[in-house]
Write a protein that holds these residues in place. Sequence first.
Motif, PDB file in Angstrom:
ATOM      1  N   ASN A 141      18.883   1.203  21.682  1.00 23.51           N
ATOM      2  CA  ASN A 141      18.480   2.536  22.151  1.00 23.51           C
ATOM      3  C   ASN A 141      19.659   3.455  22.451  1.00 23.51           C
ATOM      4  O   ASN A 141      19.469   4.628  22.766  1.00 23.51           O
ATOM      5  N   HIS A 142      20.886   2.919  22.327  1.00 24.04           N
ATOM      6  CA  HIS A 142      22.066   3.758  22.561  1.00 24.04           C
ATOM      7  C   HIS A 142      22.543   4.461  21.292  1.00 24.04           C
ATOM      8  O   HIS A 142      23.316   5.411  21.372  1.00 24.04           O
ATOM      9  N   PHE A 143      22.087   3.984  20.123  1.00 21.10           N
ATOM     10  CA  PHE A 143      22.545   4.639  18.895  1.00 21.10           C
ATOM     11  C   PHE A 143      21.419   4.969  17.927  1.00 21.10           C
ATOM     12  O   PHE A 143      21.648   5.608  16.903  1.00 21.10           O
ATOM     13  N   ILE A 144      20.195   4.545  18.231  1.00 19.76           N
ATOM     14  CA  ILE A 144      19.028   5.030  17.484  1.00 19.76           C
ATOM     15  C   ILE A 144      17.964   5.395  18.512  1.00 19.76           C
ATOM     16  O   ILE A 144      18.146   5.199  19.709  1.00 19.76           O
ATOM     17  N   ILE A 145      16.844   5.906  18.070  1.00 22.19           N
ATOM     18  CA  ILE A 145      15.803   6.373  18.980  1.00 22.19           C
ATOM     19  C   ILE A 145      15.306   5.234  19.878  1.00 22.19           C
ATOM     20  O   ILE A 145      15.168   4.089  19.445  1.00 22.19           O
ATOM     21  N   ASP A 146      15.069   5.572  21.141  1.00 21.76           N
ATOM     22  CA  ASP A 146      14.515   4.620  22.097  1.00 21.76           C
ATOM     23  C   ASP A 146      13.005   4.539  21.860  1.00 21.76           C
ATOM     24  O   ASP A 146      12.289   5.530  21.990  1.00 21.76           O
ATOM     25  N   VAL A 147      12.530   3.338  21.525  1.00 23.75           N
ATOM     26  CA  VAL A 147      11.104   3.168  21.173  1.00 23.75           C
ATOM     27  C   VAL A 147      10.345   2.417  22.262  1.00 23.75           C
ATOM     28  O   VAL A 147       9.330   1.776  21.984  1.00 23.75           O
ATOM     29  N   ARG A 148      10.832   2.512  23.513  1.00 24.47           N
ATOM     30  CA  ARG A 148      10.195   1.737  24.578  1.00 24.47           C
ATOM     31  C   ARG A 148       8.724   2.088  24.764  1.00 24.47           C
ATOM     32  O   ARG A 148       7.904   1.220  25.079  1.00 24.47           O
ATOM     33  N   TRP A 149       8.381   3.401  24.577  1.00 25.58           N
ATOM     34  CA  TRP A 149       6.987   3.787  24.789  1.00 25.58           C
ATOM     35  C   TRP A 149       6.100   3.294  23.654  1.00 25.58           C
ATOM     36  O   TRP A 149       4.931   2.946  23.873  1.00 25.58           O
TER      37      TRP A 149
END
Length: 263
Positions: free
Chosen positions: A158-166
């Motif tokens: 999530n630091h270099f591509i989109i954060d997909v946590r949701w």
Amino acid sequence: MNVKRAKESLIQLLLFGYHQAMSCIFPVAIFGTLALSRMVEVPFLHRYDAILLILLGVQLLMYLSGLETRDEIKVICVFHVIGLMLEIYKVHVGSWAYPEHAFTKLLHVPLYSGFMYASVASFMCQIWRRLRMDMTGWPGLIPAGLVGGSIYLNFFTNHFIIDVRWWLTSLVVIVFWKTWIIYRVRSKTYRMPLTIAFFIVGFFIWLAENIATFFGAWKYPDQHHEWHVVHISKISSWFLLVIISVIIVAQLKHVKADLKNKE
């Protein structure tokens, strides 16, 4: 009749609270050590080194006293390694820092930090045994493993591509929609949707995180000059981390149960 029922409910609640408290011995030991080491300086030892030695001693005492079994110690060691790897990466990218000196640091991360993740595993193992927990509707190794692996990977990516946590949170709801926790207090059996349990544990870990940062276990960038309450959005991170913990512990319990059945 109502008085008798109320008394019975109170006894059940107190016993449930007792088992929860006993399952929190190691997490409480961590917070107690953090607080004590902040107020009392150990001669000839850096604070982080002293914390590591104390927590190793606590684990040894818990094992020798029978509070934790050999299998539970193995699970805790696995979580220590998983947590330490994540800590090393997060410190490297600047998410937080351990500013104090220590001999027991690996790539700027004190070795005791892995115990903060291991304490979640300790709680999971303890409460599972004490409340004789089980699950219904478990999705199986492959779906659960893919979800858990994706969550852990997202903590790194999530630091270099989109954060997909949701997106992953939505996936968790779908995959574990039919999964319920079964737990027992004395002769009574209770049940709860697993996703709700994820959130409840994640919320309490967020509270614990505020205590830990207050006592200087680590510092977020906005806490270097003055302590602030950890942003409430961090609950989502702990929610996902708890899922990894439950997946590993539950899967190991299932494997162990299958081996016993085959015997």
